[in-house]
Design an enzyme around this catalytic site. Sequence first.
Site, PDB file in Angstrom:
ATOM      1  CB  SER A 145      -0.881   0.016   1.255  1.00 59.89           C
ATOM      2  OG  SER A 145      -1.552   1.256   1.367  1.00 59.89           O
ATOM      3  CE1 TYR A 159      -3.816  -2.222   5.274  1.00 60.53           C
ATOM      4  CE2 TYR A 159      -3.335   0.082   4.787  1.00 60.53           C
ATOM      5  CZ  TYR A 159      -3.710  -1.181   4.365  1.00 60.53           C
ATOM      6  OH  TYR A 159      -3.965  -1.411   3.031  1.00 60.53           O
TER       7      TYR A 159
HETATM    8  P1  NAP Z   1     -11.680  -5.742   0.999  1.00 61.49           P
HETATM    9  O1  NAP Z   1     -12.601  -5.235  -0.040  1.00 61.49           O
HETATM   10  O2  NAP Z   1     -11.958  -5.446   2.444  1.00 61.49           O
HETATM   11  O3  NAP Z   1     -11.528  -7.322   0.800  1.00 61.49           O
HETATM   12  C1  NAP Z   1     -10.717  -8.055   1.669  1.00 61.49           C
HETATM   13  C2  NAP Z   1     -10.617  -9.478   1.163  1.00 61.49           C
HETATM   14  O4  NAP Z   1      -9.717 -10.183   2.019  1.00 61.49           O
HETATM   15  C3  NAP Z   1     -11.942 -10.223   1.213  1.00 61.49           C
HETATM   16  O5  NAP Z   1     -11.981 -11.093   0.114  1.00 61.49           O
HETATM   17  C4  NAP Z   1     -11.837 -11.015   2.521  1.00 61.49           C
HETATM   18  O6  NAP Z   1     -12.611 -12.218   2.511  1.00 61.49           O
HETATM   19  C5  NAP Z   1     -10.364 -11.353   2.519  1.00 61.49           C
HETATM   20  N1  NAP Z   1      -9.814 -11.676   3.826  1.00 61.49           N
HETATM   21  C6  NAP Z   1      -9.692 -10.887   4.927  1.00 61.49           C
HETATM   22  N2  NAP Z   1      -9.080 -11.563   5.922  1.00 61.49           N
HETATM   23  C7  NAP Z   1      -8.811 -12.790   5.437  1.00 61.49           C
HETATM   24  C8  NAP Z   1      -8.203 -13.955   5.987  1.00 61.49           C
HETATM   25  N3  NAP Z   1      -7.732 -13.964   7.237  1.00 61.49           N
HETATM   26  N4  NAP Z   1      -8.099 -15.055   5.212  1.00 61.49           N
HETATM   27  C9  NAP Z   1      -8.569 -15.060   3.932  1.00 61.49           C
HETATM   28  N5  NAP Z   1      -9.147 -13.985   3.361  1.00 61.49           N
HETATM   29  C10 NAP Z   1      -9.269 -12.876   4.114  1.00 61.49           C
HETATM   30  O7  NAP Z   1     -10.170  -5.221   0.775  1.00 61.49           O
HETATM   31  P2  NAP Z   1      -9.489  -4.545  -0.522  1.00 61.49           P
HETATM   32  O8  NAP Z   1      -9.647  -3.084  -0.404  1.00 61.49           O
HETATM   33  O9  NAP Z   1      -9.875  -5.249  -1.756  1.00 61.49           O
HETATM   34  O10 NAP Z   1      -7.958  -4.844  -0.171  1.00 61.49           O
HETATM   35  C11 NAP Z   1      -7.223  -5.886  -0.767  1.00 61.49           C
HETATM   36  C12 NAP Z   1      -5.750  -5.637  -0.488  1.00 61.49           C
HETATM   37  O11 NAP Z   1      -5.365  -4.363  -1.015  1.00 61.49           O
HETATM   38  C13 NAP Z   1      -5.391  -5.595   1.003  1.00 61.49           C
HETATM   39  O12 NAP Z   1      -4.153  -6.215   1.208  1.00 61.49           O
HETATM   40  C14 NAP Z   1      -5.302  -4.117   1.289  1.00 61.49           C
HETATM   41  O13 NAP Z   1      -4.476  -3.831   2.387  1.00 61.49           O
HETATM   42  C15 NAP Z   1      -4.737  -3.602  -0.013  1.00 61.49           C
HETATM   43  N6  NAP Z   1      -4.964  -2.174  -0.272  1.00 61.49           N
HETATM   44  C16 NAP Z   1      -6.234  -1.687  -0.396  1.00 61.49           C
HETATM   45  C17 NAP Z   1      -6.408  -0.330  -0.637  1.00 61.49           C
HETATM   46  C18 NAP Z   1      -7.779   0.287  -0.771  1.00 61.49           C
HETATM   47  O14 NAP Z   1      -7.882   1.525  -0.714  1.00 61.49           O
HETATM   48  N7  NAP Z   1      -8.831  -0.477  -0.954  1.00 61.49           N
HETATM   49  C19 NAP Z   1      -5.294   0.508  -0.756  1.00 61.49           C
HETATM   50  C20 NAP Z   1      -4.024  -0.037  -0.631  1.00 61.49           C
HETATM   51  C21 NAP Z   1      -3.868  -1.382  -0.398  1.00 61.49           C
HETATM   52  P3  NAP Z   1     -14.204 -12.224   2.892  1.00 61.49           P
HETATM   53  O15 NAP Z   1     -14.899 -11.488   1.759  1.00 61.49           O
HETATM   54  O16 NAP Z   1     -14.539 -13.673   2.960  1.00 61.49           O
HETATM   55  O17 NAP Z   1     -14.318 -11.511   4.196  1.00 61.49           O
END
Ligand code: NAP
Length: 250
Positions: A145, A159
Amino acid sequence: MTEPQIMIVTGGSRGLGAATARLAAERGYDLCVNYLGNAEGAEAVVREVEAAGRRAIAVQADVAKEDQVERLFETVDRDLGTLTALVNNAGLTGPSSRLDEVAVETLQRALDVNVLAVMLCARAAVQRMSTQHGGKGGGIVNISSVAASLGMGGDYVWYATTKGAIDSFTIGLANEVAREGIRVNAVAPGMVATDIHIGANDPDRPARVGPTIPIGRCGEPEEIAEPILWLLSEAASYTTGAILRVGGGR
Ligand code: NAP
């Protein structure tokens, strides 16, 4: 005949992981869509992958747990075949707060899901992909990130810290396995409007922060999936240990 391309996306049931799984299917990958609790979301992604003409399975596993990671990878060995790509995407922030107000459980879960899980999954992938283990190579992309370099004071410094760890891990592991047919890279996204901000108790964050980003808006999940697929592709054959910032200038 070319070898089948088989990918695990951790946290593939929604957000960036789901977008990555969809694009990977378009690019010819068979998919394992891992999820924690959202079986419906994962099954919907599986159906989209199948509609694109590829094979897909949804596998429930908490990737922060060693035995569940082992089961996840063994399921892929058995049901899909030889793993060629891992996207370490599952991640969370925990509720936003200052450090002096945070619960130890929030810190522990962020470390477990954002760091330990990435190492456990990468370990399982290297055991299968490395030419030293009789494997045929492959690619790993870790999702970092821009928070790693912003620090996120007042929001979730823990985080940001976990994502800093991912950057170090990406460089170190890339060096470790560079001569074993495995490239390891990271994508460091900026802000994307996904459910992660609901988990941070700040669902309005993307709308609030979007206009302050140099490019003038948040990113779309597909705009993160594209560089992930590029890093895994042959077009990136000399790229390893890279941390590709995809943050609209942030
Ligand atoms: P999200 O929409 O909250 O989705 C999170 C995903 O991770 C879901 O599929 C969830 O499964 C799964 N998950 C959470 N804990 C888990 C575990 N212990 N074991 C297996 N699966 C797990 O998040 P996102 O925004 O797409 O983020 C994805 C990645 O991008 C993360 O690493 C995040 O830190 C990074 N990121 C996001 C942003 C942003 O602004 N969105 C920015 C920078 C980096 P369930 O659906 O079953 O709960």
